[in-house]
Write an enzyme that holds these catalytic residues in place. Structure first.
Site, PDB file in Angstrom:
ATOM      1  N   THR A 192      17.522   9.614   1.403  1.00  0.00           N
ATOM      2  CA  THR A 192      18.163  10.753   2.082  1.00  0.00           C
ATOM      3  C   THR A 192      19.593  10.410   2.478  1.00  0.00           C
ATOM      4  OG1 THR A 192      15.997  11.424   2.927  1.00  0.00           O
ATOM      5  CG2 THR A 192      17.931  12.380   3.990  1.00  0.00           C
TER       6      THR A 192
ATOM      7  N   GLU B 258      -5.100 -20.516  13.992  1.00  0.00           N
ATOM      8  CA  GLU B 258      -3.707 -20.473  13.530  1.00  0.00           C
ATOM      9  C   GLU B 258      -3.234 -21.848  13.055  1.00  0.00           C
ATOM     10  OE1 GLU B 258      -2.361 -17.686  13.041  1.00  0.00           O
ATOM     11  OE2 GLU B 258      -3.942 -16.580  14.085  1.00  0.00           O
TER      12      GLU B 258
ATOM     13  N   GLY C 192      11.607   5.713  -4.611  1.00  0.00           N
ATOM     14  CA  GLY C 192      11.506   4.351  -4.109  1.00  0.00           C
ATOM     15  C   GLY C 192      10.648   4.296  -2.868  1.00  0.00           C
TER      16      GLY C 192
ATOM     17  N   PRO D 296       9.411   4.035   1.052  1.00  0.00           N
ATOM     18  CA  PRO D 296       9.917   4.734   2.253  1.00  0.00           C
ATOM     19  C   PRO D 296      10.940   3.883   3.002  1.00  0.00           C
ATOM     20  CG  PRO D 296       7.503   4.829   2.140  1.00  0.00           C
ATOM     21  CD  PRO D 296       7.937   3.869   1.075  1.00  0.00           C
TER      22      PRO D 296
ATOM     23  N   ASP E 282      -8.056 -11.665   7.334  1.00  0.00           N
ATOM     24  CA  ASP E 282      -7.796 -12.693   6.318  1.00  0.00           C
ATOM     25  C   ASP E 282      -8.741 -12.538   5.125  1.00  0.00           C
ATOM     26  OD1 ASP E 282      -5.887 -13.774   8.000  1.00  0.00           O
ATOM     27  OD2 ASP E 282      -7.320 -15.143   8.951  1.00  0.00           O
TER      28      ASP E 282
END
Length: 598
Positions: free
Chosen positions: A204, A421, A197, A199, A496
């Protein structure tokens, strides 16, 4: 035992230093001045010496004013005869003797130290307490770290957000607790389990939880620890690891990042590191294939790159079960946040569901980092508890990077950034089906001068063409706003444009979303997995470029039309950003309502 040897060596060093210091203190300082032999003879001939003391070849004498002198004379009797001829009284003395115990110690000390060091390293090398990880100069021994059952504190309750993966491995715990039940029933438990899968999803952690829940020894090693520059060392370490595992059975052997040794084997004859890696992989295949039903050893491996593993590893009898550990959904993220917040003081205003919805695509490791950042921010602000405001600030830091308020930006650059923005936010706001705008800021974070954050209202596992097309228009909104307001282009739209090109090419080449090309896939080469690219004709390559440009241009025209139509709103959002620096969804809603009433 190792602590005992360490303390013993320290006491031996202290004892030796004390003896040397004692011997040094016993010696009186030498106050005699050295005089050459010829000067000494002149002194004798002048008759100023009445007596001397001889110690071997050194003569000690004193002048009338009390000054002390010494002279080294040749190893003959000439000096003695000359002194007697001049009627000088000669007294002979023995040289000072070294104490017998110090002489014995200094004579035997090198042999004793060599014997002690050999014994110390021999004992350390033969110890089995850490699974061979601490053995000195044992290159062929396993470097796996052994976690005993009493040391393992991680349980399945500590693993959240991956319920399906937990269910997949639940029967392993039953097998490790009571293996005789499975043996009597004739059941064959999986020899190996491969967890794969993204990270940070908890592979673990899940393996450690299995060992902790079953109460069995846990050998942990990374795939890179097998491979060395010397051919044959990796295979030797694999043999030693499985040998130690069988001694501790029932137990778990966990190999993290197994792709370091489990990659596809090359078809030709390699050399150097490839030979070593392939020999290590071959030995791993042999060891896993050699398990008997009563060995009670389970191998768990984790990887982020299942696609590059050798097929021989994945066949039944080796890694029988392959469990995907996915990124958590919104419910899983909420559970993970609560697990990591167990040891923190959380305020009553915290709504974990809101935070979970605002972190789409986050892994368990990123959510743990978010809670930790919130705890650090709480400490810096001297706040008694973690509040919702602090969690939002921590989320922004993890998502967008730390604020760079010290960065000096001119007023013109600030206005260009605000306009850029505002263009993103306004296009996203006006397009139906696009992800809602969550926050817009012109505070520099990371390498970006400003950011527009969109958060989905619900989890998406697949994306339709309309959604992707809206993403293209939204990404192009910043560049178009700069063109409309300032009639120029800046480098601020570089990322972008890169993302637009990538999405458009995927739509055409991989997802079959081009009418002219149809549902066909044109795969590029992948150097990581050694997969060659698909051979395409020059005519098809030109057609792909035409379709990608057509798709991007269509999104560009749509976004430009929206911004030109709502130019008043664009200017209003730009001015609000310059004034406040950060706008929330509610702020943008208010600006739009006020502007439309005018």
């Amino acid at each position: 035992m190792q602590k005992f040897y360490k303390n013993l060596s320290i006491w031996l060093i202290i004892a030796l230093a004390s003896l040397l210091l004692f011997n040094y203190c016993q010696k009186s300082p030498d106050r005699h001045h050295a005089v050459p032999y010829t000067e000494f003879l002149k002194k004798v001939d002048s008759g100023h010496l009445s007596k001397v003391t001889m110690i071997n070849n050194t003569v000690l004498w004193e002048t009338s004013d009390g000054s002390l002198f010494k002279t080294v004379v040749p190893q003959t009797n000439d000096a003695l005869e000359h002194l007697l001829l001049k009627n000088v009284a000669v007294r002979a003395e023995e040289p000072p003797q070294t104490p017998w115990f110090l002489q014995t110690l200094l004579s035997w000390l090198p042999i004793f130290l060599l014997a002690f060091l050999w014994f110390f390293y021999f004992q350390k090398g033969s110890g089995q307490g850490n699974g061979g990880g601490g053995r000195a100069m044992a290159f062929g021994k396993s470097r796996a770290r052994l976690i005993n059952p009493e040391e393992s504190k991680i349980k399945l309750n500590d693993v959240a957000g991956i319920d399906e993966a937990k269910e997949e491995v639940a029967e392993l715990i039953d097998f490790l607790k009571k293996p005789e039940r499975f043996v009597e029933a004739g059941a064959r438990i999986p020899t190996g389990v491969l967890l794969y899968g993204e990270p940070g999803t908890g592979k673990t952690l899940l393996a450690k939880a299995i060992a902790g829940e079953a109460g069995v020894p846990f050998f942990s090693i990374s795939g890179s620890n097998f491979v060395e520059m010397y051919v044959g060392i990796g295979a030797s370490r694999v043999r030693d690891l499985f040998k130690e595992g069988k001694k501790k059975a029932p137990c778990i052997i966990f190999i993290d990042e197994i792709d370091a040794v489990g990659r596809h084997r090359s078809s030709g004859s390699g050399s150097g590191g490839n030979d070593e890696r392939e020999q290590t992989l071959n030995q791993l295949l042999v060891e896993m294939d050699g398990f008997e039903a009563n060995d009670h050893v389970i191998v768990i491996a984790a990887t982020n790159r299942q696609d590059i593993l050798d097929p021989a590893l994945l066949r039944p009898g080796r890694f029988d079960r392959q469990v995907m550990v996915p990124l958590p959904d919104v419910g899983g993220r909420e559970k993970i946040l609560k697990v990591h917040a167990r040891n923190t003081k959380v305020g009553p205003d915290v709504n974990w569901q809101v935070i979970a919805k605002g972190t789409p695509g986050f892994s368990g490791a990123q959510l743990a980092s978010l809670v930790n950042e919130a705890a650090l921010l709480t400490t810096r602000k001297n706040s008694p508890t973690i509040s919702m405001e602090i969690l939002e600030a921590a989320k922004d830091k993890v998502l967008m990077g730390a604020e760079r308020r010290s960065l000096i930006i001119t007023d013109r650059e600030k206005r260009i950034t605000a306009c850029h923005e505002a263009g993103h936010a306004l296009v996203a706001w006006m397009l139906p089906g696009a992800d809602p705008v969550h926050k817009v800021t012109i505070i520099p974070r990371g390498r970006a001068l400003g950011l527009t954050m969109q958060l989905p209202e619900e989890e998406r596992n697949s994306h339709d063409r309309t959604f992707l097309f809206n993403n293209l228009s939204t990404l192009l909104g910043g560049r178009i706003a700069e063109e409309i307001v300032f009639n120029q282009m800046t480098t601020g739209a570089g990322n972008d444009i890169e993302r637009v090109s990538d999405i458009a090419r995927h739509m055409v080449c991989e997802w079959g979303m081009s009418e002219a090309i149809g549902p066909l896939t044109f795969r590029a080469s992948n150097p990581l997995s050694n997969q060659p690219g698909q051979i395409i004709s020059e005519q098809t390559a030109v057609l792909i470029d035409v379709e990608v440009k057509k798709l991007v241009q269509s999104a560009y025209d749509r976004a430009r039309g929206l911004l030109e139509e709502h130019r008043t709103l664009l200017d209003a959002i730009t001015d609000a950003l310059i004034e406040r620096e950060t706008l929330s969804r509610a702020d943008i809603q208010g600006i739009i309502e006020i502007t439309e009433r005018k």
